[in-house]
Design a protein around this motif. Structure first.
Motif, PDB file in Angstrom:
ATOM      1  N   GLU A 117       0.830  -1.210   0.000  1.00  0.00           N
ATOM      2  CA  GLU A 117       0.000   0.000   0.000  1.00  0.00           C
ATOM      3  C   GLU A 117       0.858   1.250   0.000  1.00  0.00           C
ATOM      4  O   GLU A 117       0.517   2.257  -0.632  1.00  0.00           O
ATOM      5  N   MET A 118       1.986   1.210   0.695  1.00  0.00           N
ATOM      6  CA  MET A 118       2.914   2.343   0.693  1.00  0.00           C
ATOM      7  C   MET A 118       3.469   2.580  -0.710  1.00  0.00           C
ATOM      8  O   MET A 118       3.571   3.726  -1.174  1.00  0.00           O
ATOM      9  N   ALA A 119       3.808   1.482  -1.399  1.00  0.00           N
ATOM     10  CA  ALA A 119       4.313   1.613  -2.768  1.00  0.00           C
ATOM     11  C   ALA A 119       3.259   2.235  -3.678  1.00  0.00           C
ATOM     12  O   ALA A 119       3.574   3.040  -4.556  1.00  0.00           O
ATOM     13  N   PHE A 120       1.996   1.894  -3.445  1.00  0.00           N
ATOM     14  CA  PHE A 120       0.909   2.439  -4.255  1.00  0.00           C
ATOM     15  C   PHE A 120       0.761   3.945  -4.055  1.00  0.00           C
ATOM     16  O   PHE A 120       0.286   4.648  -4.953  1.00  0.00           O
ATOM     17  N   ARG A 149       9.386  -2.202  -5.675  1.00  0.00           N
ATOM     18  CA  ARG A 149       9.890  -3.447  -5.089  1.00  0.00           C
ATOM     19  C   ARG A 149      11.005  -3.156  -4.089  1.00  0.00           C
ATOM     20  O   ARG A 149      11.072  -3.759  -3.008  1.00  0.00           O
ATOM     21  N   ALA A 150      11.889  -2.213  -4.433  1.00  0.00           N
ATOM     22  CA  ALA A 150      12.990  -1.847  -3.530  1.00  0.00           C
ATOM     23  C   ALA A 150      12.473  -1.213  -2.243  1.00  0.00           C
ATOM     24  O   ALA A 150      13.081  -1.364  -1.176  1.00  0.00           O
ATOM     25  N   LEU A 151      11.350  -0.516  -2.319  1.00  0.00           N
ATOM     26  CA  LEU A 151      10.793   0.147  -1.141  1.00  0.00           C
ATOM     27  C   LEU A 151      10.147  -0.831  -0.166  1.00  0.00           C
ATOM     28  O   LEU A 151       9.858  -0.456   0.983  1.00  0.00           O
ATOM     29  N   MET A 152       9.911  -2.051  -0.596  1.00  0.00           N
ATOM     30  CA  MET A 152       9.212  -3.016   0.246  1.00  0.00           C
ATOM     31  C   MET A 152       9.942  -3.294   1.563  1.00  0.00           C
ATOM     32  O   MET A 152       9.320  -3.617   2.571  1.00  0.00           O
ATOM     33  N   MET A 153      11.265  -3.158   1.570  1.00  0.00           N
ATOM     34  CA  MET A 153      12.033  -3.421   2.784  1.00  0.00           C
ATOM     35  C   MET A 153      12.210  -2.170   3.634  1.00  0.00           C
ATOM     36  O   MET A 153      12.948  -2.180   4.617  1.00  0.00           O
ATOM     37  N   ASN A 154      11.536  -1.077   3.232  1.00  0.00           N
ATOM     38  CA  ASN A 154      11.651   0.197   3.964  1.00  0.00           C
ATOM     39  C   ASN A 154      13.121   0.568   4.158  1.00  0.00           C
ATOM     40  O   ASN A 154      13.609   0.726   5.283  1.00  0.00           O
ATOM     41  N   PRO A 155      13.862   0.722   3.064  1.00  0.00           N
ATOM     42  CA  PRO A 155      15.320   0.891   3.153  1.00  0.00           C
ATOM     43  C   PRO A 155      15.727   2.224   3.772  1.00  0.00           C
ATOM     44  O   PRO A 155      14.958   3.187   3.786  1.00  0.00           O
ATOM     45  N   LYS A 184      12.003  13.845   0.122  1.00  0.00           N
ATOM     46  CA  LYS A 184      11.328  14.763   1.049  1.00  0.00           C
ATOM     47  C   LYS A 184      10.722  14.024   2.233  1.00  0.00           C
ATOM     48  O   LYS A 184      10.542  14.589   3.314  1.00  0.00           O
ATOM     49  N   GLU A 185      10.416  12.730   2.030  1.00  0.00           N
ATOM     50  CA  GLU A 185       9.901  11.904   3.125  1.00  0.00           C
ATOM     51  C   GLU A 185      11.033  11.340   3.989  1.00  0.00           C
ATOM     52  O   GLU A 185      10.781  10.607   4.941  1.00  0.00           O
ATOM     53  N   GLY A 186      12.283  11.678   3.637  1.00  0.00           N
ATOM     54  CA  GLY A 186      13.419  11.271   4.457  1.00  0.00           C
ATOM     55  C   GLY A 186      14.327  10.225   3.859  1.00  0.00           C
ATOM     56  O   GLY A 186      15.315   9.832   4.492  1.00  0.00           O
ATOM     57  N   MET A 187      14.019   9.758   2.639  1.00  0.00           N
ATOM     58  CA  MET A 187      14.826   8.708   2.023  1.00  0.00           C
ATOM     59  C   MET A 187      16.164   9.265   1.526  1.00  0.00           C
ATOM     60  O   MET A 187      16.197  10.274   0.824  1.00  0.00           O
TER      61      MET A 187
END
Length: 235
Positions: A117-120, A149-155, A184-187
């Motif tokens: 859902e976060m990826a969406f 897909r890379a964001l799924m692990m909350n890197p 901007k969200e901190g990544m």
């Protein structure tokens, strides 16, 4: 403290001395870009960080800890996410299955669902394609899937290799807007990109690599207006 730091890193493969003592750092919350021509060593630098190159020397520090000999699997678990050149999605799997593969170590189905859902939120188009085979999607959609897909692990840091490659200009703009939104969200982001103009537009700092060596580093805006950079990479 730097989130990621390379100190005098050398990489060798197929009898080639690909990286010749490069040093760079990425601070938490930054977008740092690595620019250079084809074959300069940009992709090799990311592969070296992520453990995908076997023969290497020097020091790679992540959160202050040495990782140069750590495996790709361990580094992914520790928060280094690599989006490789060419996307490398699983073409015969659906969008949902690809995203689930990104969350391979999440033991909770709820966590997997929440991360999807976060990826969406960043890639609403993926939700529309949820049950579609990934290989049948457009290049832009596949790039969105690769990042999702890379964001799924909350890197903690996202290593992006040529995210604009092969995309139409309008899709390039969308991808770079999403990269900015993630930041901007901190990544924290280390961006390899042949489209130097686009990369320097959104980055905080940049490094120029030539024949496996860092030849110049500066604030992104200064590099954007550097006559040498304009002539070599922005013409």
């Amino acid at each position: 403290m730097n989130l990621l730091e390379l100190i005098n890193v050398h990489t060798y493969y197929d009898g080639i001395h690909a990286l010749k003592g490069i040093s760079l750092h990425v601070n938490r919350g930054e977008i740092v870009t690595l620019i250079g021509s084809n074959g300069a060593g940009k992709s090799t630098a990311l592969k070296t960080i992520c453990g995908h190159v076997g023969k290497k020397a020097g020091s790679i520090l992540y959160e202050g800890n040495e990782i140069i000999h750590d495996s790709p699997h361990l580094l992914a678990l520790r928060g280094l996410a690599h989006v490789p050149e060419g996307r490398k999605i699983f073409p015969r799997l659906t969008v949902k299955e690809n995203l689930e593969m990104g969350g391979f170590s999440l033991r909770s189905k709820k966590k997997v669902k929440d991360r999807i859902e976060m990826a969406f939120q960043y890639f609403p188009r993926l939700k529309e394609r949820l049950d579609q085979k990934a290989g049948t999607m457009s290049g832009g959609e596949q790039q969105m899937l690769a990042i999702g897909r890379a964001l799924m692990m909350n890197p903690k840091i996202l290593l992006l290799d040529e995210p604009s490659m092969g995309l139409a200009p309008i899709l390039v703009e969308q991808i770079f807007e999403i990269i900015q939104a993630l930041n901007k969200e901190g990544m924290t982001i280390l961006l390899v990109e042949q489209n130097a103009y686009q990369a320097l537009q959104i980055a905080h700092r940049g490094y120029v690599i030539q024949t496996g060596m860092i030849t110049l580093t500066d604030d992104a805006n200064a590099l954007l207006h550097n006559p040498q950079i304009k002539e070599s990479y922005l013409a």
